[in-house]
Design an enzyme around this catalytic site. Structure first.
Site, PDB file in Angstrom:
ATOM      1  N   ARG A  55       0.771   5.965  -1.859  1.00  0.00           N
ATOM      2  CA  ARG A  55       0.351   7.135  -1.331  1.00  0.00           C
ATOM      3  C   ARG A  55       0.428   7.085   0.391  1.00  0.00           C
ATOM      4  O   ARG A  55       0.798   6.085   0.699  1.00  0.00           O
ATOM      5  CB  ARG A  55      -0.886   7.627  -2.031  1.00  0.00           C
ATOM      6  CG  ARG A  55      -1.864   6.702  -1.463  1.00  0.00           C
ATOM      7  CD  ARG A  55      -3.148   6.994  -2.201  1.00  0.00           C
ATOM      8  NE  ARG A  55      -3.288   7.030  -3.414  1.00  0.00           N
ATOM      9  CZ  ARG A  55      -3.222   5.946  -4.229  1.00  0.00           C
ATOM     10  NH1 ARG A  55      -3.473   4.891  -3.631  1.00  0.00           N
ATOM     11  NH2 ARG A  55      -3.026   5.954  -5.661  1.00  0.00           N
ATOM     12  N   THR A  91     -12.311  -4.706  13.522  1.00  0.00           N
ATOM     13  CA  THR A  91     -11.966  -6.324  13.677  1.00  0.00           C
ATOM     14  C   THR A  91     -10.690  -6.449  13.159  1.00  0.00           C
ATOM     15  O   THR A  91      -9.830  -7.106  13.527  1.00  0.00           O
ATOM     16  CB  THR A  91     -13.113  -6.804  13.144  1.00  0.00           C
ATOM     17  OG1 THR A  91     -14.273  -6.641  13.646  1.00  0.00           O
ATOM     18  CG2 THR A  91     -12.946  -8.434  13.251  1.00  0.00           C
ATOM     19  N   ALA A  92     -10.497  -6.105  11.897  1.00  0.00           N
ATOM     20  CA  ALA A  92      -9.298  -6.249  11.068  1.00  0.00           C
ATOM     21  C   ALA A  92      -8.163  -5.892  11.776  1.00  0.00           C
ATOM     22  O   ALA A  92      -7.123  -6.487  11.985  1.00  0.00           O
ATOM     23  CB  ALA A  92      -9.421  -5.532   9.551  1.00  0.00           C
ATOM     24  N   LYS A  93      -8.285  -4.539  12.339  1.00  0.00           N
ATOM     25  CA  LYS A  93      -7.065  -3.936  13.079  1.00  0.00           C
ATOM     26  C   LYS A  93      -6.668  -4.601  14.482  1.00  0.00           C
ATOM     27  O   LYS A  93      -5.576  -4.545  14.634  1.00  0.00           O
ATOM     28  CB  LYS A  93      -7.445  -2.405  13.020  1.00  0.00           C
ATOM     29  CG  LYS A  93      -7.241  -1.590  11.887  1.00  0.00           C
ATOM     30  CD  LYS A  93      -5.952  -2.039  10.928  1.00  0.00           C
ATOM     31  CE  LYS A  93      -5.842  -0.978   9.922  1.00  0.00           C
ATOM     32  NZ  LYS A  93      -4.654  -0.993   9.241  1.00  0.00           N
ATOM     33  N   GLY A 136       0.703  -1.200   0.093  1.00  0.00           N
ATOM     34  CA  GLY A 136       0.013   0.044   0.141  1.00  0.00           C
ATOM     35  C   GLY A 136       0.990   1.461  -0.109  1.00  0.00           C
ATOM     36  O   GLY A 136       0.618   2.249   0.546  1.00  0.00           O
ATOM     37  N   ALA A 137       1.839   1.253  -0.694  1.00  0.00           N
ATOM     38  CA  ALA A 137       2.851   2.355  -0.847  1.00  0.00           C
ATOM     39  C   ALA A 137       2.816   3.425  -1.764  1.00  0.00           C
ATOM     40  O   ALA A 137       3.530   4.194  -1.965  1.00  0.00           O
ATOM     41  CB  ALA A 137       4.432   1.657  -0.696  1.00  0.00           C
ATOM     42  N   ASP A 196      -2.450  -7.603  -5.839  1.00  0.00           N
ATOM     43  CA  ASP A 196      -3.311  -7.614  -4.793  1.00  0.00           C
ATOM     44  C   ASP A 196      -2.908  -8.568  -3.822  1.00  0.00           C
ATOM     45  O   ASP A 196      -2.914  -9.708  -3.865  1.00  0.00           O
ATOM     46  CB  ASP A 196      -4.518  -8.066  -5.673  1.00  0.00           C
ATOM     47  CG  ASP A 196      -5.863  -8.526  -4.619  1.00  0.00           C
ATOM     48  OD1 ASP A 196      -5.893  -8.185  -3.381  1.00  0.00           O
ATOM     49  OD2 ASP A 196      -6.796  -8.896  -4.988  1.00  0.00           O
ATOM     50  N   TYR A 206     -13.409  -2.761   9.864  1.00  0.00           N
ATOM     51  CA  TYR A 206     -12.139  -2.076   9.794  1.00  0.00           C
ATOM     52  C   TYR A 206     -11.566  -2.538  11.427  1.00  0.00           C
ATOM     53  O   TYR A 206     -10.392  -2.646  11.429  1.00  0.00           O
ATOM     54  CB  TYR A 206     -12.344  -0.606   9.667  1.00  0.00           C
ATOM     55  CG  TYR A 206     -10.844   0.067   9.561  1.00  0.00           C
ATOM     56  CD1 TYR A 206     -10.098  -0.100   8.315  1.00  0.00           C
ATOM     57  CD2 TYR A 206     -10.386   0.896  10.669  1.00  0.00           C
ATOM     58  CE1 TYR A 206      -8.767   0.754   8.419  1.00  0.00           C
ATOM     59  CE2 TYR A 206      -9.268   1.670  10.550  1.00  0.00           C
ATOM     60  CZ  TYR A 206      -8.391   1.491   9.317  1.00  0.00           C
ATOM     61  OH  TYR A 206      -7.261   2.218   9.507  1.00  0.00           O
TER      62      TYR A 206
END
Length: 250
Positions: A13, A153-155, A10-11, A60, A151
């Site tokens: 930006r 839950t994922a974090k 995710g680099a 992905d 979000y």
């Protein structure tokens, strides 16, 4: 650190881009990984601007084949990666009763499945080298946040994932740590302001007013924390969650 190779997901930006540039300044070669390879070019140029070496890689992170191909390409073009920053993320915010299954699956797929797949693909290089650094990006939302059941839950899951990695991989010279940013002025938070129909400047001012240090965070604040965890001298720090939020929670 000049012989080390890092992958930052995710680099293209925001936090990921700032982290890639900071690691390049620290002397690492950096693979700038994002869903769209073309969008990562700006970060590659920024790395070159500070005298670093980088390559843009499109993948992905929730696709096992794409992940394996990306890591193989990084290994061929830059060398075996021994630093991994799992930063890729998306939001699909909504209240629970409005949240679709696809929005739930998409967020957990990028954050949790993506971090799992990337780590599984890269850890073999770390184990072979007898040295490695894994940094996962969590969030203060892991403590709970209205409209972010997926979000949050994922974090929160990434924090447990990090602690387990630290236990399993420590004997191989690999550390795993987690950074939980608070409010950071970024494309993602700007999108949140747009979603709730609030002016961006007013939104930043409102959020900053609740932060003890009285300002919004910047992507470089997170990049600096990543730099600490990746440093050779941080080898006795593992399994930790660092809240970079301008206070106990913001």
């Amino acid at each position: 650190m000049s012989s080390r190779v890092a992958i930052v997901t995710g680099a293209a930006r925001g936090l990921g881009s700032a982290t890639a540039v900071r690691l390049a300044q620290d002397g690492l070669a950096v693979a700038v990984l994002d869903l769209d390879e073309a969008s990562a070019k700006a970060t590659v140029d920024a790395v070159a601007g500070v005298g670093g070496s980088a390559v843009a890689v499109g993948a992905d992170v929730s696709d096992p084949a794409a992940v394996e191909a990306a890591v193989a390409r990084v290994t061929e073009e830059l060398g075996a990666p021994t630093v991994l920053v799992n930063n890729a993320g998306i939001t699909r915010d909504n209240l629970l009763f409005k949240m679709s299954e696809s929005d739930w699956d998409a967020v957990l797929g990028v954050h949790l499945r993506g971090s799992f797949l990337m780590t599984k693909a890269v850890q073999k290089h770390m184990v072979a080298a007898g040295w490695g650094r894994i940094v996962n990006l969590s969030s203060t939302s892991a403590l709970g946040n209205r409209g972010q059941a997926n979000y949050s839950t994922a974090k929160a899951g990434l924090q447990g994932f990090t602690k387990t990695l630290a236990i399993e991989l420590g004997r191989f010279g690999v550390t795993a740590n987690c950074i939980a940013p608070g409010f950071i002025a970024s494309d993602m938070t700007r999108a949140t302001a747009e979603r709730i129909g609030q002016d961006w400047e007013a939104y930043v001012a409102q959020r900053a007013a609740a932060i003890p240090v009285a300002r919004a965070g910047e992507p470089e604040d997170i990049a600096n924390a990543v730099s600490f965890f990746v440093d050779e001298r941080a080898g006795f720090v593992s399994g930790q969650v660092l809240y970079v939020a301008g206070g106990p929670r913001a």
